[in-house]
Design a protein around this motif. Structure first.
Motif, PDB file in Angstrom:
ATOM      1  N   ASN A 123       0.831  -1.214   0.000  1.00  0.00           N
ATOM      2  CA  ASN A 123       0.000   0.000   0.000  1.00  0.00           C
ATOM      3  C   ASN A 123       0.862   1.259   0.000  1.00  0.00           C
ATOM      4  OD1 ASN A 123       1.003  -0.266   2.561  1.00  0.00           O
ATOM      5  ND2 ASN A 123      -0.919   0.135   3.621  1.00  0.00           N
ATOM      6  N   HIS A 125       1.543   3.315  -2.219  1.00  0.00           N
ATOM      7  CA  HIS A 125       0.925   4.432  -2.960  1.00  0.00           C
ATOM      8  C   HIS A 125      -0.137   5.154  -2.131  1.00  0.00           C
ATOM      9  CE1 HIS A 125      -1.557   0.878  -3.617  1.00  0.00           C
ATOM     10  NE2 HIS A 125      -2.563   1.670  -3.899  1.00  0.00           N
ATOM     11  N   ARG A 126      -0.616   4.509  -1.063  1.00  0.00           N
ATOM     12  CA  ARG A 126      -1.628   5.154  -0.213  1.00  0.00           C
ATOM     13  C   ARG A 126      -1.044   5.585   1.132  1.00  0.00           C
ATOM     14  NH1 ARG A 126      -7.113   3.214  -0.483  1.00  0.00           N
ATOM     15  NH2 ARG A 126      -7.731   3.328  -2.667  1.00  0.00           N
ATOM     16  N   ASP A 207      -4.614   2.088  -8.650  1.00  0.00           N
ATOM     17  CA  ASP A 207      -4.084   2.676  -7.426  1.00  0.00           C
ATOM     18  C   ASP A 207      -5.085   3.612  -6.734  1.00  0.00           C
ATOM     19  OD1 ASP A 207      -1.870   1.162  -7.639  1.00  0.00           O
ATOM     20  OD2 ASP A 207      -0.443   2.788  -7.960  1.00  0.00           O
ATOM     21  N   GLN A 208      -6.003   4.166  -7.491  1.00  0.00           N
ATOM     22  CA  GLN A 208      -7.020   5.043  -6.913  1.00  0.00           C
ATOM     23  C   GLN A 208      -8.016   4.255  -6.051  1.00  0.00           C
ATOM     24  OE1 GLN A 208      -7.000   8.308  -7.382  1.00  0.00           O
ATOM     25  NE2 GLN A 208      -8.959   8.754  -6.346  1.00  0.00           N
ATOM     26  N   GLU A 211      -6.403  -0.368  -2.115  1.00  0.00           N
ATOM     27  CA  GLU A 211      -5.387  -0.022  -1.119  1.00  0.00           C
ATOM     28  C   GLU A 211      -4.076  -0.782  -1.362  1.00  0.00           C
ATOM     29  OE1 GLU A 211      -6.783  -0.093   2.870  1.00  0.00           O
ATOM     30  OE2 GLU A 211      -4.785   0.238   3.705  1.00  0.00           O
ATOM     31  N   ASN A 235      -8.632  -4.860  -1.388  1.00  0.00           N
ATOM     32  CA  ASN A 235      -9.047  -3.977  -0.304  1.00  0.00           C
ATOM     33  C   ASN A 235      -9.456  -4.838   0.872  1.00  0.00           C
ATOM     34  OD1 ASN A 235      -8.845  -1.335  -1.431  1.00  0.00           O
ATOM     35  ND2 ASN A 235     -10.621  -1.808  -2.720  1.00  0.00           N
ATOM     36  N   SER A 357       4.202   9.811  -1.430  1.00  0.00           N
ATOM     37  CA  SER A 357       4.261  10.227  -0.010  1.00  0.00           C
ATOM     38  C   SER A 357       5.719  10.290   0.404  1.00  0.00           C
ATOM     39  CB  SER A 357       3.636   9.206   0.936  1.00  0.00           C
ATOM     40  OG  SER A 357       2.459   8.753   0.490  1.00  0.00           O
TER      41      SER A 357
END
Ligand SMILES: Cc1cc2nc3c(=O)[nH]c(=O)nc-3n(C[C@H](O)[C@H](O)[C@H](O)COP(=O)(O)OP(=O)(O)OC[C@H]3O[C@@H](n4cnc5c(N)ncnc54)[C@H](O)[C@@H]3O)c2cc1C
Length: 442
Positions: A123, A125-126, A207-208, A211, A235, A357
């Motif tokens: 995860n 990317h989140r 990716d949107q 998760e 998810n 991030s």
């Protein structure tokens, strides 16, 4: 000194490593060592190369620092000693409706090890890295001082220690913010992709809404099939009742074990090609959906104990790099083609896109780009191939992950981690590692 053997997961380099087991977090560092010999904290030895080894010095075993200090089931904040395994945290918190905010591909790593390598998961990317969810920790330095480190207090040591490869001191306890879940299950989709362009399209489209995203890539495929693989996206499952569900699965550890080390590596160009082709075609349909427990989803390799033995007595090396930007995508193609041509590689090659991030550690590895990770048996020719991959990574402004490394040059390290000189100011004078001496020459 203990009779325990301290090795790294790749079993290369092989070192007769001296070690001392720490008993209590309140104890000072062993007196005979502080200030004289170099020391290095040792978690569970799940790093592949030499970041957890200290040839000629001593490692400080932390597995007895395995006590929980506090868990607030309302806020999901857990405080525990640094030798607690992620597996133990999961056993405590999942049934209370909480999960690790970030998890690597094995649950048998300690909290201290996860912090010191600032590990990443599916995860990224989140959620960014593990360190982004650490609220506080205590750092014991060789002069006996104990520093409380948070993003606001001793913030520079906080940033140097997260991803600081165990060199800034011994972390005794850690406070972590968990992530809320409604149960132990996930809803996973597995999609076949025919080549790298399709992988990039899938990841961009997923990716949107998902998760967790990660791909297995067939590193033996060539030509039109170069970069084909299976893309997983998932998810956490939400319960209709909205109530947290008790986890029915008790963690009993690995289901099977590799009982012995074979006299030679079972991974060679023939078995590699065979396995990769079978694995790719095992999924018949293009898209497959299933509900899956978190253990097989996050930790498929943990179900086979001592799987690192299959590489035989010489051990193996893992290579993980991150390649930024559009150029990185082209370089990835060149890398996969060089790997397939060499006949080296593994049955487990992983691709993932890191998000943007920022990592909280000065020396953290993750940065925006595509990351490739794969194992190589320690065979003749592999070091030359890895040097070539390093050249490609450097050319595009990427980096190689120290947690997986046993051979990168000082020149490469300094290019990958330009903050290394600023970081050295925070290194405890009594702490060192085989890795650090190789790349920083100290
Ligand atoms: C099957 C497998 C899958 C993996 N998947 C991933 C992944 O998806 N993502 C990822 O990021 N990594 C992954 N890894 C690598 C692994 O997560 C890291 O190497 C992790 O840091 C290992 O933790 P450990 O407890 O075994 O620590 P060790 O390997 O023993 O030590 C790691 C580092 O932490 C330092 N350290 C340990 N304890 C302390 C402490 N108390 N205070 C200060 N420093 C300390 C050590 O000095 C060393 O530098 C994987 C490894 C395996 C074997």
């Amino acid at each position: 000194m203990t009779g325990k053997s301290y090795t790294s997961w790749g079993r290369f380099p092989q070192i007769q490593q001296q070690g001392r087991e720490l008993a209590w977090r309140s104890d000072p560092l062993p007196e005979s060592l502080a200030g004289t010999d170099s020391v290095l904290p040792y978690g569970n030895g799940r790093s592949y190369g030499d970041v957890c080894l200290n040839r000629g010095g001593t490692v400080l075993g932390t597995r007895a620092l395995n006590h929980f200090i506090d868990f607030d089931a309302e806020s999901g904040v857990v405080r525990c000693e640094s030798g607690v395994l992620l597996a133990d945290i999961l056993q405590l918190v999942v049934s209370a409706g909480w999960f690790l905010p970030v998890s690597p591909g094995t649950r048998y790593v300690t909290m201290g090890g996860a912090l010191a390598n600032d590990v990443h998961g599916k995860n990224h990317h989140r959620a960014g890295t593990f360190g982004a969810h650490i609220r506080a920790f205590e750092l014991l330095r060789s002069d006996g001082s104990r520093m409380l480190c948070t993003p606001d207090e001793n913030s520079e040591l906080f940033a140097a220690t997260i991803g600081g490869l165990g060199l800034t001191g011994l972390v005794t306890w850690i406070e972590l913010q968990l992530r809320a879940i409604e149960g132990p299950m996930l809803r996973e989709e597995s999609l076949k992709f025919a080549n790298l362009d399709e992988f990039f399209r899938l990841t961009e489209a997923s990716d949107q809404d998902f998760e967790y995203t990660v791909a297995w890539v067939d590193c033996a495929s060539k030509g039109d099939a170069l970069g084909r693989g299976l893309f997983a996206r998932a998810n956490h499952d939400s319960q209709e009742s909205g109530q947290a569900v008790v986890d029915p699965v008790v963690d009993k550890g690995p289901r099977i074990k590799v009982p012995l080390q074979p006299p030679f590596s079972l991974i060679n160009s023939f078995s590699l090609k065979l396995f990769n082709t079978w694995w790719f075609h095992r999924q018949r349909r293009r898209r497959q959906v299933r509900n899956i427990h978190y253990q097989p989803f996050f930790y498929p390799l943990d179900s086979v104990g001592n799987w690192n033995r299959i590489y035989g007595p010489k051990g193996f090396l893992q290579y993980q790099c991150v390649l930024p930007g559009e150029e990185g995508r082209d370089v990835l193609r060149q890398m996969l083609s060089a790997i397939a041509k060499s006949g080296n590689g593994s049955f487990l090659a992983v691709l993932k896109i890191f998000g943007d991030s920022p990592s909280p550690g000065m020396m953290s590895f993750p940065r925006p780009g595509v990351t490739l990770a794969l194992d190589f048996p320690n065979s003749s020719g592999v070091f030359r191939l890895l040097d070539r991959l390093d050249d490609m990574t450097r050319e595009v402004g990427g980096a190689v992950y120290p947690a997986k490394d046993a051979r990168m040059s000082a020149e490469s390290f300094r290019a990958y981690f330009p903050a290394w000189e600023d970081f050295s100011a925070y290194v405890d004078p009594s702490f060192s590692s085989t890795f650090w001496r190789r790349v920083a020459g100290e």
